[in-house]
Design a protein around this motif. Sequence first.
Motif, PDB file in Angstrom:
ATOM      1  N   THR A 160       0.848  -1.184   0.000  1.00  0.00           N
ATOM      2  CA  THR A 160       0.000   0.000   0.000  1.00  0.00           C
ATOM      3  C   THR A 160       0.887   1.240   0.000  1.00  0.00           C
ATOM      4  O   THR A 160       2.044   1.187   0.427  1.00  0.00           O
ATOM      5  CB  THR A 160      -0.958   0.016   1.206  1.00  0.00           C
ATOM      6  N   ALA A 184       0.524   5.678   0.724  1.00  0.00           N
ATOM      7  CA  ALA A 184      -0.291   6.811   1.163  1.00  0.00           C
ATOM      8  C   ALA A 184       0.644   7.963   1.488  1.00  0.00           C
ATOM      9  O   ALA A 184       1.845   7.775   1.692  1.00  0.00           O
ATOM     10  CB  ALA A 184      -1.129   6.441   2.377  1.00  0.00           C
ATOM     11  N   GLU A 185       0.078   9.144   1.551  1.00  0.00           N
ATOM     12  CA  GLU A 185       0.871  10.336   1.882  1.00  0.00           C
ATOM     13  C   GLU A 185       1.376  10.296   3.321  1.00  0.00           C
ATOM     14  O   GLU A 185       2.507  10.669   3.597  1.00  0.00           O
ATOM     15  CB  GLU A 185       0.039  11.603   1.672  1.00  0.00           C
ATOM     16  N   GLU A 186       0.529   9.834   4.226  1.00  0.00           N
ATOM     17  CA  GLU A 186       0.852   9.859   5.656  1.00  0.00           C
ATOM     18  C   GLU A 186       1.183   8.466   6.174  1.00  0.00           C
ATOM     19  O   GLU A 186       0.514   7.492   5.841  1.00  0.00           O
ATOM     20  CB  GLU A 186      -0.329  10.422   6.451  1.00  0.00           C
ATOM     21  N   GLU A 187       2.192   8.399   7.041  1.00  0.00           N
ATOM     22  CA  GLU A 187       2.577   7.129   7.655  1.00  0.00           C
ATOM     23  C   GLU A 187       1.405   6.508   8.423  1.00  0.00           C
ATOM     24  O   GLU A 187       1.194   5.292   8.376  1.00  0.00           O
ATOM     25  CB  GLU A 187       3.756   7.332   8.593  1.00  0.00           C
ATOM     26  N   ALA A 188       0.629   7.332   9.109  1.00  0.00           N
ATOM     27  CA  ALA A 188      -0.495   6.820   9.898  1.00  0.00           C
ATOM     28  C   ALA A 188      -1.503   6.080   9.016  1.00  0.00           C
ATOM     29  O   ALA A 188      -2.057   5.053   9.427  1.00  0.00           O
ATOM     30  CB  ALA A 188      -1.181   7.954  10.650  1.00  0.00           C
ATOM     31  N   GLU A 189      -1.734   6.568   7.814  1.00  0.00           N
ATOM     32  CA  GLU A 189      -2.664   5.900   6.898  1.00  0.00           C
ATOM     33  C   GLU A 189      -2.078   4.582   6.409  1.00  0.00           C
ATOM     34  O   GLU A 189      -2.792   3.590   6.276  1.00  0.00           O
ATOM     35  CB  GLU A 189      -3.016   6.805   5.722  1.00  0.00           C
ATOM     36  N   VAL A 190      -0.794   4.547   6.151  1.00  0.00           N
ATOM     37  CA  VAL A 190      -0.145   3.293   5.750  1.00  0.00           C
ATOM     38  C   VAL A 190      -0.277   2.262   6.866  1.00  0.00           C
ATOM     39  O   VAL A 190      -0.627   1.103   6.622  1.00  0.00           O
ATOM     40  CB  VAL A 190       1.341   3.530   5.391  1.00  0.00           C
ATOM     41  N   GLU A 201      -5.269  -3.309   8.975  1.00  0.00           N
ATOM     42  CA  GLU A 201      -6.504  -3.890   8.431  1.00  0.00           C
ATOM     43  C   GLU A 201      -6.187  -5.106   7.563  1.00  0.00           C
ATOM     44  O   GLU A 201      -6.860  -6.136   7.629  1.00  0.00           O
ATOM     45  CB  GLU A 201      -7.274  -2.831   7.629  1.00  0.00           C
ATOM     46  N   ARG A 212      -2.562   2.169   9.236  1.00  0.00           N
ATOM     47  CA  ARG A 212      -3.965   1.779   9.348  1.00  0.00           C
ATOM     48  C   ARG A 212      -4.316   0.713   8.308  1.00  0.00           C
ATOM     49  O   ARG A 212      -4.938  -0.300   8.621  1.00  0.00           O
ATOM     50  CB  ARG A 212      -4.879   2.992   9.176  1.00  0.00           C
ATOM     51  N   ARG A 213      -3.898   0.938   7.079  1.00  0.00           N
ATOM     52  CA  ARG A 213      -4.183  -0.017   6.006  1.00  0.00           C
ATOM     53  C   ARG A 213      -3.478  -1.344   6.250  1.00  0.00           C
ATOM     54  O   ARG A 213      -4.046  -2.416   5.999  1.00  0.00           O
ATOM     55  CB  ARG A 213      -3.746   0.553   4.664  1.00  0.00           C
TER      56      ARG A 213
END
Length: 62
Positions: A17, A19-25, A31, A27-28
């Motif tokens: 995956t 994403a721009e932000e580490e937190a979103e990476v 999941e 989270r994904r």
Amino acid sequence: MKRFECGTLVPGCDWHTRAEEEAEVVRRAVEHLKVTHGEEIIRPSMVDHIKERIRNDQSQTA
């Protein structure tokens, strides 16, 4: 852009995956671990292992 490749944590897994932000990476990735690999409990150490494997992705396409 940040990138995580699950195969760096779970050998043989091709999922990745970006994403721009580490937190979103993170989270994904969490999941994905729950849904695909059946992880029911994600401990703080697992989040640390994910973060250690996040890389900057320079291969952005226009």
